[in-house]
Design a protein around this motif. Sequence first.
Motif, PDB file in Angstrom:
ATOM      1  N   PRO B 374       0.701  -1.215   0.022  1.00 50.55           N
ATOM      2  CA  PRO B 374       0.083   0.123   0.153  1.00 50.55           C
ATOM      3  C   PRO B 374       0.713   1.365  -0.102  1.00 50.55           C
ATOM      4  O   PRO B 374       0.310   2.230  -0.861  1.00 50.55           O
ATOM      5  CB  PRO B 374      -0.983  -0.007   1.300  1.00 50.55           C
ATOM      6  CG  PRO B 374      -0.306  -1.167   2.197  1.00 50.55           C
ATOM      7  CD  PRO B 374       0.344  -2.148   0.981  1.00 50.55           C
ATOM      8  N   ILE B 433      -2.333   4.348 -12.208  1.00 52.77           N
ATOM      9  CA  ILE B 433      -2.967   4.334 -10.680  1.00 52.77           C
ATOM     10  C   ILE B 433      -4.173   3.485 -10.520  1.00 52.77           C
ATOM     11  O   ILE B 433      -4.445   2.896  -9.681  1.00 52.77           O
ATOM     12  CB  ILE B 433      -3.538   5.990 -10.485  1.00 52.77           C
ATOM     13  CG1 ILE B 433      -2.278   6.881 -10.185  1.00 52.77           C
ATOM     14  CG2 ILE B 433      -4.269   5.769  -9.036  1.00 52.77           C
ATOM     15  CD1 ILE B 433      -2.462   8.377 -10.133  1.00 52.77           C
ATOM     16  N   PHE B 434      -5.144   3.488 -11.706  1.00 51.94           N
ATOM     17  CA  PHE B 434      -6.190   2.594 -11.896  1.00 51.94           C
ATOM     18  C   PHE B 434      -5.547   1.140 -11.754  1.00 51.94           C
ATOM     19  O   PHE B 434      -5.933   0.383 -10.615  1.00 51.94           O
ATOM     20  CB  PHE B 434      -6.580   2.564 -13.520  1.00 51.94           C
ATOM     21  CG  PHE B 434      -7.793   3.543 -13.459  1.00 51.94           C
ATOM     22  CD1 PHE B 434      -8.964   3.489 -12.790  1.00 51.94           C
ATOM     23  CD2 PHE B 434      -7.578   4.225 -14.592  1.00 51.94           C
ATOM     24  CE1 PHE B 434      -9.688   4.714 -12.877  1.00 51.94           C
ATOM     25  CE2 PHE B 434      -8.737   5.314 -14.811  1.00 51.94           C
ATOM     26  CZ  PHE B 434      -9.683   5.481 -14.051  1.00 51.94           C
ATOM     27  N   TYR B 437      -4.666   0.514  -8.119  1.00 51.77           N
ATOM     28  CA  TYR B 437      -5.684   0.413  -7.192  1.00 51.77           C
ATOM     29  C   TYR B 437      -6.918  -0.465  -7.370  1.00 51.77           C
ATOM     30  O   TYR B 437      -7.557  -0.842  -6.500  1.00 51.77           O
ATOM     31  CB  TYR B 437      -6.239   1.738  -6.642  1.00 51.77           C
ATOM     32  CG  TYR B 437      -5.077   2.266  -5.722  1.00 51.77           C
ATOM     33  CD1 TYR B 437      -5.382   2.275  -4.392  1.00 51.77           C
ATOM     34  CD2 TYR B 437      -4.055   3.162  -6.335  1.00 51.77           C
ATOM     35  CE1 TYR B 437      -4.464   3.074  -3.372  1.00 51.77           C
ATOM     36  CE2 TYR B 437      -3.078   3.719  -5.192  1.00 51.77           C
ATOM     37  CZ  TYR B 437      -3.292   3.710  -3.836  1.00 51.77           C
ATOM     38  OH  TYR B 437      -2.484   4.449  -3.142  1.00 51.77           O
ATOM     39  N   MET B 438      -7.102  -0.660  -8.463  1.00 61.20           N
ATOM     40  CA  MET B 438      -8.499  -0.855  -8.975  1.00 61.20           C
ATOM     41  C   MET B 438      -8.593  -2.130  -9.824  1.00 61.20           C
ATOM     42  O   MET B 438      -9.715  -2.685 -10.407  1.00 61.20           O
ATOM     43  CB  MET B 438      -9.310   0.180  -9.708  1.00 61.20           C
ATOM     44  CG  MET B 438      -9.311   1.467  -8.883  1.00 61.20           C
ATOM     45  SD  MET B 438      -9.246   3.031  -9.601  1.00 61.20           S
ATOM     46  CE  MET B 438      -9.118   4.054  -8.314  1.00 61.20           C
ATOM     47  N   GLU B 440      -7.215  -6.430 -10.053  1.00 64.29           N
ATOM     48  CA  GLU B 440      -6.418  -7.394  -9.425  1.00 64.29           C
ATOM     49  C   GLU B 440      -5.348  -8.016 -10.255  1.00 64.29           C
ATOM     50  O   GLU B 440      -5.412  -7.961 -11.548  1.00 64.29           O
ATOM     51  CB  GLU B 440      -7.812  -8.631  -9.218  1.00 64.29           C
ATOM     52  CG  GLU B 440      -8.878  -8.215  -8.378  1.00 64.29           C
ATOM     53  CD  GLU B 440      -8.294  -7.804  -6.944  1.00 64.29           C
ATOM     54  OE1 GLU B 440      -7.450  -8.253  -6.384  1.00 64.29           O
ATOM     55  OE2 GLU B 440      -8.792  -6.597  -6.449  1.00 64.29           O
TER      56      GLU B 440
END
Lengths: 541, 491
Positions: B374, B433-434, B437-438, B440
């Motif tokens: 993170p 960034i996608f 973070y978004m 798998e």
Amino acid sequence: MIENTLNFPILSLLIAIPLAGAIALFFFPREEKDAIRMTALGFTLVNFIASLLLLFYFDTSTYKMQFVERYDWIPWIGVQYFVGMDGISLLLMLLITLTSVIAVLCSWTAVEERVKEFMIHILILETGMVGVFVALDMILFFLFWEIGLVPMFFLIGVWGGKRKLYANIKFFLYTLFGSVFMLAAIIALYFAHGKATGVYTFDLLKLYEVTYSYDLQWWVFLAFFLGFAIKVPVFPFHTWLPDAHVEAPTAGSVILAAILLKMGTYGFLRFNLPLTLQASYTFAPFIVLLAVVGIVYGAFLAMAQKDIKKLVAYSSVSHLGAVMAGIFAMNQQGIDGGVLQMINHGVSTGGLFLLIGMIYERRHTREIADFGGLAKVMPVYATLALVIFFSSIGLPGTNGFVGEIMILVGLFRANVMMAAIGATGVILGAAYMLWMYQRVWFGKVTHAENAGLKDLSPREIVTLAPIIILIFWMGIFPGHFLKLTRASTAHLTEMIERNQAVMDMIAGSGRMTVEIPRNGAAKPDAQAQAGADAHVAAVHE
Amino acid sequence: MIFNNAAIMQTLNVNLNAVAPVALMTVLAIVLMVIDFFLKRENKFSLGIVTLIGLVLILPVAATTVDPAPAFGGMVIADAYAAFFNVVFIIAAIFAVVISNDYLRKISSERGEYYYIIIFATIGMMVMASANDLVNLYVGLELMSLSFYILVAMRRSATGAEGALKYFILGAFSSGILLYGITFTYGFAGTTNLTEIARMGVNLSSANHYLLIAIIMLVAGFAFKIAAFPFHLWSPDAYEGAPTPVTALLSVGSKAAAFAFFLRFFGGAFHEFHAHWAGLLWILSAATMLVGATVAIQQKNIVRMLAYSSIAHAGIILIGVVVMNGFASAGVMFYMFVYAFMNMGAFTVVALMARNDGTGKSISDYKGLAGRRPVLAFVMALFLLSLAGIPPTGGFTAKFFILASAIEARYYWLAAIGVISTVISLFFYAKVIFYMYMKEPDALDDMAPVTQAPSTLAYNIIIFITAVSTMVLGLCPTPVMDMAIAAVSHL
């Protein structure tokens, strides 16, 4: 400018409390979900209570900025930390702090994954939103404007629905596209003001003092328009909104509808009208046209939707069209109605998204066809839903009615044709909302899954309670709220009318040399008449 | 002619103080060469530590060496402007050296020459920043370029060789063009000294064809070094092929050096001919911004994406050169300063993510990073947002100064193109960034540890410093900008 009567940096506190909450949450272990939720709720509640303090100390008799704080930030280019508020920001401020509490409450069980990050984003978003509505330095405003974007980007992107990536990038790029033009306009104003006065500053109140050349106003208006119109969204810039709403988690939708869209309309009131008043006249008819098209088009699109959330999203397009039409009617009733309708829409549409979130949590579907007969299974839910629906439609006795009627009166004064077309939005609104209500709540329980649904829990009722209270309070005693904004809107209207007289004379006489009317706004009609006479005389010569 | 020693000394104006930073760097390089001779292969990492200590000690010397009088017969000028850029170069070199240690071990290419060639490259940049004569400039430029040709080829792989060869051939060609431009300048001015050229410029007829040819060739030569369109084609390949720390230094250092001389040359010596070169640079700037931003969207490899992002940044910085007033020049300097931190930070994350076998540089390798690491994902997002120019990061402030200077000088269209390219570039920064973070991770093997480096401490320190600096420069730009403005005022 009124100094800070409170002798206490209350606005900075309102900005700082959620930020402090976000920082505090950062140190929580991520497994302690309930502790995280409680802490987030605590910080938003404290901020809400702190914002209520403003009500007691707010002076409703003046349009001037109150609770002002001012520190140098980047002195050599004139950037300050400069915050303050007037009546327009006050109402929106209360709406923000209330909505943030509601956003935390409504995510209590809906968000189970990455709760810590979720709450951190909500709190940072609150900081950004509060900042936007109190910043009086253009750079500070821009800063908060953009800060609000990043947590929203994550809220949709991480906790969103199936098509979240598409919706998110659309939302992000659209908004940023508009905001960079806004930044360019801010810089242009900065230099224009600097060249005119020798003082280079981003201080909004100082920028107000100069009347800019019409050419500059034209471009600046357009650049601001792009930034704000995308945010509102005004037709034809609205296509990001339904996608973002549908994919966002409930809390995200509520905040988006209640606050983020208002940043756009607030921008028009705070920047476009006062800074580029003359260009506003030029553009007002077009914007009213776009707004009215938005009202009707949004309503028809809403009617055709199968997904409840999408329906409400399109109804937002329609309602925000009404707000824009009110503001650009450019008279007292229109602007008052627009401001009130901003709050109304925040309350009622925020409430609608809450309702949708509650049913989605139970059924994991939002298709209208999947429901029917919910009123029998969930009577409390159905009752509260009906109140919020009526508010959204604008039934007399609810808040929606007051705002809509004022906007229509204002619009009628400005343009009868547009008012007539815009008024159909009310009928269409009743049509799509009631039709939806009938399909979802009335009739027989057509799906067996719906038969066993639980009615609202006490937490959910508490979440909806402030909205129900506000709906009736604003509907029955709109004066309580209008009183807060009256001085600010009256000042804006007075400025508009004074300029209107000047503009009419310019148009009337056909000459550029114009005397500023000595008696101010006292007799704008007489002035206009005099201008028209002069024009007739000129033609005869 | 009288050959009087004292007189010669006076005209030469030998002032060792003016070249102290360069001299100390040279000493450091020689010491490293000697130590390298006695070190066994497994002990080469200690060279990195010596390099680091040397650079950290030289940094304050470079920062404080300010002597506005031209030295060595007007060849060298060690003004505050040169000192500002020297600090940028040395900071970039420090970052590169720190992350090199682990990175070289990871790609099993620990070589002693690596460190002193980095020092030589940095010396070349410093010579360029303080050159007051085209000949001196050329020496610095070649020293820097030759060092980079070697460094890019350091990883003996196919991509490394391809990148290095492209870089070398095109680089040598562009150096030739630049030298040709210098000869034309000498042809009409009769001197290569910048102060003299500036004095000639006032009297020169602006319709001089040789002048135009000189301008075109000098611009072409420099455009290659900053990787401006259409001279940018080498950079993605070279960036991809080089060891990541070298890529980082290449993208920050060589660009800053070229801009340092760009400003001194076009702002000083050729300032009289602003009307001539500004139009050329206008087109170059607009095309570079748009091409860099649009081509970056299609990249699948993060290093190539950052290469094109770096091209787009060069275009934005060029706006400041086109405007060329005090505010704009200070804006360029501030931009380079911020860029050093945010780009170095981003490349450090890339170096950390790269695996032993050379994979891990695809953008899809960043999928789901936020779940696994993170903090790393957070700082990478910070660097990317800063590169994209989102407030309150340093990248926003830097872009703001440049665009503000353009609007002030009424370059509205150029500013508009800058704004549009910024929006386009958001797309590819946001994409990473996608992914982090978004999305798998693709397959199970991506769940393997992010890095197999022996230690991540060095990376973490650099990431921490660059991240904090990026934020601080965004929130509080005044001290650095004050320095830049002070430095520009003596130009």
